[in-house]
Design an enzyme around this catalytic site. Structure first.
Site, PDB file in Angstrom:
ATOM      1  N   CYS A  78      38.558  37.310  43.521  1.00 19.42           N
ATOM      2  CA  CYS A  78      39.560  37.425  44.203  1.00 19.42           C
ATOM      3  C   CYS A  78      40.323  38.443  43.145  1.00 19.42           C
ATOM      4  O   CYS A  78      40.675  38.141  42.110  1.00 19.42           O
ATOM      5  CB  CYS A  78      40.289  36.151  44.137  1.00 19.42           C
ATOM      6  N   CYS A 188      40.640  44.333  47.523  1.00 20.58           N
ATOM      7  CA  CYS A 188      40.531  42.735  47.977  1.00 20.58           C
ATOM      8  C   CYS A 188      39.155  42.546  48.688  1.00 20.58           C
ATOM      9  O   CYS A 188      38.772  43.174  49.339  1.00 20.58           O
ATOM     10  CB  CYS A 188      41.539  42.379  49.174  1.00 20.58           C
TER      11      CYS A 188
HETATM   12  N1  DGL Z   1      40.173  38.075  48.750  1.00 24.73           N
HETATM   13  C1  DGL Z   1      41.416  37.972  47.934  1.00 24.73           C
HETATM   14  C2  DGL Z   1      41.422  39.300  47.046  1.00 24.73           C
HETATM   15  O1  DGL Z   1      40.601  39.935  46.497  1.00 24.73           O
HETATM   16  C3  DGL Z   1      42.601  37.139  48.432  1.00 24.73           C
HETATM   17  C4  DGL Z   1      42.983  37.692  49.530  1.00 24.73           C
HETATM   18  C5  DGL Z   1      44.327  36.587  50.104  1.00 24.73           C
HETATM   19  O2  DGL Z   1      43.865  35.567  50.334  1.00 24.73           O
HETATM   20  O3  DGL Z   1      45.170  37.188  50.520  1.00 24.73           O
HETATM   21  O4  DGL Z   1      42.629  39.579  46.482  1.00 24.73           O
END
Ligand code: DGL
Length: 272
Positions: A78, A188
């Site tokens: 993440c 993301c």
């Molecule tokens: N998938 C995550 C990232 O790489 C988080 C996205 C979210 O929940 O806003 O930032």
């Protein structure tokens, strides 16, 4: 920890939801005999509009949960958590923690290009961590960060075919293309789910999914530190979510086939 037994211990992966599966699925492909845990913190989705303090507390909860399961390492699949929580928690656990942004920055900085766009969540963009990490290695690279406000919700609701959502993604992409980037990082882990839309309006080669570099980095680290599981059997996997297991299973389909419903974990279950 005893190094003779530690190699069999699982590796924990986490994200706010299905996004981290874009990392996890690639990891399973290259190291199928590793035992793995995956935690989708769906109760707190989206991470991108949370405060730094909130993101630190979610990360601690998940790492404490993994610590109880004797993980040998944790992968922060993440970008938002890597940008907001990693620096604060990195020395608080006795296992290795891999944050996606910090692990991929060097390889991104070495790309033979001069203009790099970054699509990421509002919290990641606000942190400035992509720029600061890449600039540590290459101060010349021009970086164009851009927040994508609703993209995570589109993915989690499996709304990639809805016209309104296609329009949102297209408009954000057209805004980015004004900077004429050579490449755009999908900063993301949810965003690779939107490649079918993005590639309608720009060459698919334009987009970088850092997961490719990330899993290679992790695999090399595990090998160098003699942490690979040498078992010849397929590793087990356990998938956990903090809310709505059925929705998680549906939303995940594009990147990873989950055969059974994820286990629901909440603050009350972990403290039993
Ligand atoms: N998938 C995550 C990232 O790489 C988080 C996205 C979210 O929940 O806003 O930032």
């Amino acid at each position: 920890m005893n190094t003779l037994t530690i190699t069999n211990n699982p590796i924990g992966f986490f994200d706010s939801g299905v996004g981290g599966l874009t990392v996890y699925s690639k990891f399973r492909e290259i190291l199928p005999n590793e035992n793995c845990l995956y935690f989708g913190d769906t109760a707190h989705l989206p991470y991108g509009n949370k405060t730094k303090e909130e993101l630190i507390s979610y990360a601690r909860f998940i790492l404490d949960f993994f610590a109880k399961q004797n993980v040998k390492a944790v992968v922060i699949a993440c970008n938002t958590s890597s940008s907001a929580a990693y620096e604060t928690i990195k020395n608080d656990y006795d296992f290795k923690i891999f944050p996606i942004i910090q692990c991929c920055a060097k390889i991104l900085s070495e790309l033979p290009i001069s203009r790099l766009g970054i699509f990421a969540t509002p919290a990641t963009i606000k942190s400035g961590v992509y720029e600061s990490e890449i600039k540590k290695y290459n101060s010349q690279m021009q970086i164009y960060p851009q927040s994508c406000h609703n993209w995570v919700n589109i993915v989690e609701s499996k709304g990639q075919n809805e016209l309104n959502n296609i329009k949102v993604v297209k408009e954000d992409l057209l805004e980015m293309l004004k900077h004429t980037p050579d490449k755009i990082v999908l900063g993301c882990t949810h965003y690779p789910y939107l490649l079918p839309i993005l590639s309608q309006y720009a060459d698919e080669e334009m987009f970088i999914d850092p997961a490719v570099y990330f899993v290679k980095y992790i695999a090399e680290y595990l090998q160098e530190h003699k942490l690979l599981n040498n078992s010849i059997d397929f590793g087990y996997e356990k998938i956990y979510v903090s809310s709505n297991p059925a929705q998680f299973k549906i939303a995940s389909e594009m990147f990873y086939k989950i055969n059974t419903l994820p286990t629901l974990i909440s603050e009350s279950t972990i403290n039993i």
